[in-house]
Design an enzyme around this catalytic site. Sequence first.
Site, PDB file in Angstrom:
ATOM      1  CE  LYS A 123     -39.845 -21.157 113.901  1.00 34.46           C
ATOM      2  NZ  LYS A 123     -40.671 -20.456 113.203  1.00 34.46           N
ATOM      3  CB  SER A 166     -44.084 -18.399 111.719  1.00 28.03           C
ATOM      4  OG  SER A 166     -45.086 -19.527 111.060  1.00 28.03           O
ATOM      5  CB  SER A 210     -43.909 -22.273 113.335  1.00 26.52           C
ATOM      6  OG  SER A 210     -42.989 -21.346 112.581  1.00 26.52           O
TER       7      SER A 210
END
Length: 466
Positions: A79, A173, A149
């Site tokens: 990420k 997330s 996210s």
Amino acid sequence: MQPYELSLAAAADAIRARRLSPVELVDSVLGRIEEVEPHLGAYVTVTAERARRAAAEAEHEVAHGRYRGPLHGIPMGLKDLIDVDGMPTTASSRVRAGHRAGADSTVAARLGAAGAVLLGKTHTHEFAFGLTTPQTRNAWDRTRVAGGSSGGSAVAVASGAATFALGTDTGGSIRVPAALNGVVGLKPTYGLVPRHGVTPLSWSLDHVGPLTRTVEDAGLVLTALAGHDPRDPASLPVPTADYRPGPATDLTGLRIGLPRTYYFDHVHPLVEDAVRDAVGQLEALGARLVEVDIPMTRYIQATQWGLMVPEAAAYHEGTLRTVPELYQEDVRILLEAGGLMSAGDHIRAQRSRTLMRAEWARMLAEVDVIAAPSVPMPAVGTDESTVTWPDGTAEAVSDAYVRLSAPANITGVPALTVPVGHDPAGLPIGLQLLARPLGEPVLLRVGHAYESTRPARALAGAVRAV
């Protein structure tokens, strides 16, 4: 089956036995990225040449008896909040244009030492402050949200564009996009995985964890990640451990808490049915069901927002003052709202968290695992901002997705989401399992036991034929 479809464990076994080379595996995954990335948008950047060099090095080491372990030669995505020396960490934001990390984050360094091969950085909702990741599309239906996210990481794993990936979890997330894309997502105990070198959203709620195709894979990645790092003030001084779940699937004597309150309120009937059926499978493996009442439910969302929003605003205070126009509108509004919250509100949220942790500890003393839905409904359309429940209650999509995942962030307990089926439209549904702090071994044991009840092809089917 193509190499990109293999689970981490299966690929690792093949590499160790020299039936598959890291170069073959990485080339297969890079080819898959070229195929699906134009449709899904999981990656901020793909480092193909770097990955090929690392794969060639891994192949040479394995061939000469220097096998580092099950992550050696395995392709991964990170990420884009996670620093890798010399690479941009953009947080999917114009605010970070031109930024390059000066050193590896702890987790990137540990994965690199284990021999994992970096494919690139995956998209996040800007600075991880959102539950949809608008740049990325759901792996099962491109008209649906990816979840956030860590949407890029979930979609990369689900589509075969990474064998595993890392995400971060502040209010769900990791678990939300994992559930919406039909993969496994693990939010570890707060402090078990160090966050040094990871861009924060909310210091007291942030976690780093893996997204994988199977529970066994999650255990393999957690083994490489977990362990104390003094550079993270919240890092727990716990010894390293092997988190790979064993082969046993007998759950006799294990107590599974089934919530009477909160977790099945305002949940889509198809989600509830799939989750209760999965719990029935665990009961058939010997587990005993115990009904539990979730404590302090009326305070959960207020506590989550009361902690997260002002902490996020504090981190972004300087750039929000100087370059507010560079933020996406939804994130800028949330950050500005955080700046208006009083110190009293934040202190009350901290007090609420202290009380909630104590109440959850009492509840978890009576059971080994809590079983509940991961999210209240499957992935919504990219143009949907609200959901209306049968009783007429309207709820923002972001509130709905965070509602069932936030308790684990507030309390710091570990939480795992495991795919348990699909709705009639083919959209994935996830089962969430929660345990006491440092209860990852029992979580992974239960999740792995549930996977044993599913056909082998169902596990491989996590790779979506986009």
